[in-house]
Scaffold this active site. Structure first.
Site, PDB file in Angstrom:
ATOM      1  N   GLU A 297       0.835  -1.205   0.000  1.00 41.63           N
ATOM      2  CA  GLU A 297       0.000   0.000   0.000  1.00 41.63           C
ATOM      3  C   GLU A 297       0.870   1.256   0.000  1.00 41.63           C
ATOM      4  O   GLU A 297       0.580   2.220  -0.693  1.00 41.63           O
ATOM      5  CB  GLU A 297      -0.936  -0.015   1.210  1.00 41.63           C
ATOM      6  CG  GLU A 297      -1.880  -1.204   1.161  1.00 41.63           C
ATOM      7  CD  GLU A 297      -2.887  -1.200   2.298  1.00 41.63           C
ATOM      8  OE1 GLU A 297      -2.549  -1.728   3.370  1.00 41.63           O
ATOM      9  OE2 GLU A 297      -3.991  -0.673   2.119  1.00 41.63           O
TER      10      GLU A 297
ATOM     11  N   GLU B 265      -4.052  -9.879   3.296  1.00 39.59           N
ATOM     12  CA  GLU B 265      -4.956  -9.502   4.394  1.00 39.59           C
ATOM     13  C   GLU B 265      -6.137 -10.439   4.592  1.00 39.59           C
ATOM     14  O   GLU B 265      -6.531 -10.704   5.728  1.00 39.59           O
ATOM     15  CB  GLU B 265      -5.490  -8.071   4.172  1.00 39.59           C
ATOM     16  CG  GLU B 265      -4.506  -6.964   4.503  1.00 39.59           C
ATOM     17  CD  GLU B 265      -3.610  -6.586   3.330  1.00 39.59           C
ATOM     18  OE1 GLU B 265      -3.512  -7.375   2.358  1.00 39.59           O
ATOM     19  OE2 GLU B 265      -3.001  -5.507   3.385  1.00 39.59           O
TER      20      GLU B 265
END
Ligand code: NAI
Length: 660
Positions: free
Chosen positions: A133, A155
């Site tokens: 990210e 995730e």
């Protein structure tokens, strides 16, 4: 400390600020390097993010004064770029404060993105989750194109989805279908695949070239481009709803929303905002917070930490290069191939060449599936050698016996082996039912023998039970666990007791369901109920998969002989052994059970819960008897060996939570 470092004038050499190092060179390029203190891998801990905030402020100032041409973000660790957020912080996270913390990180990443000077990420090794990210908030990404680079969003495996703006930025760069694909599956990509998707802009061959290439990228003010319209169109207008529907169908094949809400929440978010990455970012925080607080996420973190903890059972300082496997049947052949896949030199012994050949063929098929490049397949084949005479024994670091389940045959083999071994070599049996002490009895040094109990199919099931006999020392068993870790398996140390851990807890569950079928209940209903509870496969289908003959012998060994004249006994007598013979409780075609209609039931999950009671009860007993050292090990062992619902955190955790 931070304060006064930041107040000092810029120095042309490294300044240490905890997690980050920052310096600018004579050309005016700022080198921002992450080096998480006292850790082998970099994580984006809260502290690292707060520090980065201060550094970005300073970089903004320098950029405004034109004292900096650009910034390059790198990792100081050999292990890779950034492995993600610091998961250890998640359990103590204050959920009420989480939205604000996320907004702050979003704002920080936006400031990086809004810098007027180029910001380039140089990636090697792991670039996962929060690390990706952050990289996506940079203007340009360069990655090392070697085997170690892994890029992705794992995730979902922890019951959440990207929360630092990754959802929107991944879609912006890779387009909706590819970006959602990697976020929904948690699969990681190699550098080349990430480049194809648009998550990475440039590849270099070696880590040494990263700095040079990054410098060029800064000087040339390179900027990544967004996904082309041909990709973006899939998120536009009514197409988006259609695509979201397809994604839900795919997700439903793997997991139920009530068990694993994260993928579904991500698809909902995409359906709402997938055509506008900024809106996706804004929606991300709101959808993320409840997932973080869910019991599924808490339990998946527990499973993650427990499975990481298994490595601690391994003794340090052992090296394994050569493995010799005796018995090239279902198990021995696959164990040998697995070890070769994981880099060991393997010799495979059986009574004659004809019995070894099929195992080599299966090995080749495994290598082709798991290794991408032809030369890798070829070298793996070279590592897997047929050895009908057992010449490999004398040089092997590890010897695994996987011949027929017969005490006398095994004893004879070990008696012959003992004199030929290298000092310190592991001598192991893959027996699933014979007490280790009985096999070891005849050895001059019975402490040499341990159990390494693999599960079928070897390539798919991560667990290896390291079986400890009453002769073994901690050091022996630590070495056995170290070998399991060395071949990428997860060891659980178990005492030599009938059924060990996994078969012991599975059998009462499977037999309980079989009894219900004998009484006339529908196998389809029982299987559907167990799946609704969270098992990967129902107990009857599992019995068919394991093989009714195998089930029968394990049942006998555990003191639950299959009654004469029962349907089960009849099926075995008639050679209807389940999947492998095409007929068992179900008919099997192309490896799939042909099931009839599932009868309607008002509370499927409740029925499933009833079915797994014996499994949970037996796990409690196994812990009480000391067959495994503690409840945590039992939980992770049962999850890894049976697939028991990970979102429940294991059978004992589920019982503690009142869910089993
Ligand atoms: P298998 O019958 O497929 O293979 C046994 C192999 O051993 C045969 O190829 C046979 O030719 C060979 N063999 C017999 N005597 C030999 C000797 N003296 N020297 C060299 N090779 C010899 O059996 P499978 O299923 O692979 O089982 C092997 C062992 O693994 C057994 O102890 C079994 O309990 C255990 N096991 C089996 C599992 C399964 O799901 N099949 C799971 C976990 C353990």
């Amino acid at each position: 400390m931070m304060e006064d470092l930041l107040d000092r004038p810029m120095l042309p050499f490294a300044e240490l600020t905890g997690s980050w190092r920052f310096h600018s060179d004579v050309e005016g390029i700022g080198w921002l390097t992450l080096d998480t203190p006292n850790a082998p891998v970099n994580t984006l801990s809260t502290a690292a993010i707060l520090e980065l905030e201060e550094l970005v402020e300073r970089i903004e100032g320098l950029a405004a004064k034109r004292e900096l041409l650009g910034v390059v973000l790198l990792s100081a660790k050999d292990s890779g770029f950034i492995a993600g957020a610091d998961i250890r912080e998640f359990d103590d996270m204050d959920l009420a404060a989480l939205p604000e913390a996320l907004r702050r990180t979003h704002a920080l990443f936006e400031r990086i993105e809004n810098l007027k000077i180029p910001v380039v990420a140089g990636i090697h090794g792991f670039c996962l989750g929060g690390g990706l990210e952050l990289a996506l908030a940079c203007h340009y990404r360069i990655a090392v194109n070697n085997d170690k680079t892994r890029i992705g969003f794992p995730e979902v495996n922890l019951g959440i989805f990207p929360g630092f703006g990754g959802t929107g930025r991944a879609i912006r760069q890779a387009g909706p279908v590819d970006a959602m694909g990697i976020m929904l599956t948690g699969k990681t990509l190699r550098a080349g695949a990430a480049r194809k998707l648009g998550l990475v802009d440039k590849l270099v061959r070696h880590r040494d070239s990263l700095r040079w290439e990054a410098r060029k990228a800064v000087l040339q003010k390179r900027r990544s481009t967004q996904a082309p319209i041909t990709k973006r169109v899939m998120a536009m207008g009514p197409l988006r709803g259609y695509v979201a529907g397809k994604m839900r169908e795919q997700a439903a094949k793997k997991a139920r929303r009530e068990h694993y809400p994260a993928p579904y929440a991500l698809i909902d978010l995409f359906e709402q905002h997938g055509n506008d990455w900024r809106a996706m970012l804004a929606g991300e925080i709101e959808a993320f917070v409840p997932l973080m607080g869910s019991t599924t996420a808490t339990n998946l973190r527990r499973v993650f930490f427990l499975s990481e903890g298994l490595k601690k059972q391994a003794a340090k300082g052992h090296q394994f290069r050569r493995v010799h496997v005796i018995g090239a049947g279902v198990m021995g052949g696959d164990i040998a191939a697995w070890c070769a896949l994981r880099g060991m030199s393997v010799t495979l012994q059986d009574l004659d060449m004809d019995r070894i050949k099929p195992a080599l063929e299966r090995g080749k098929a495994l290598f082709k599936k798991r290794l991408k490049k032809r030369f890798e397949v070829d070298t793996a084949m070279l590592r897997l050698q047929a050895d009908p005479q057992g010449k490999g024994v004398a040089r092997a670091d590890v010897i695994i016996e996987a011949v027929v389940e017969n005490l006398e045959v095994k004893r004879k083999i070990f008696a012959e082996l003992e004199g030929q071994l290298k000092p310190g070599a592991i001598l192991a049996t893959n027996t699933s039912s014979i007490e280790l002490e009985r096999i070891a009895e005849g050895l001059a040094d019975p402490a040499r023998l341990m159990g390494l109990h693999f599960f079928n199919p070897v390539a798919q099931l991560p667990l290896v039970e390291v079986i400890r006999s009453s002769f073994n020392t901690d050091a022996d068993i630590g070495k056995g666990a170290a070998f399991a870790v060395a071949i990428g398996k997860s060891p659980v140390v178990v005492k030599s007791a009938p059924g060990f851990l996994v078969n012991r807890v599975l059998m009462p569950y499977m037999l309980g369901a079989v009894e219900r079928v004998e009484r006339g209940e529908s196998p389809e209903l029982l299987d559907a109920a167990a799946v609704a509870f969270g098992m990967p496969m129902g107990p009857i289908e599992l019995m068919d998969t394991v093989g009714l003959d195998v089930g029968q012998s394990v049942a006998t060994e555990l003191g639950h002989p299959v009654p004469e004249g029962s349907r089960f006994a009849e099926l075995v007598r008639r050679g209807k052994l389940g999947r492998k013979s095409g007929q068992g409780f179900y008919s099997w075609k192309d490896g799939k059970a042909e099931k009839g209609e599932t009868p309607v039931h008002a509370d499927l999950a409740g029925l499933g819960r009833e079915l797994v009671q014996p499994l949970v009860d037996t796990t409690e007993i196994v812990v009480a008897e000391g067959v495994v050292a503690n409840a945590d090990l039992a939980d992770i062992g049962v999850i890894m060996g049976t697939g028991f619902a990970p979102f429940l955190g294991g059978p004992l955790q589920a019982r503690r939570d009142g869910r089993a």
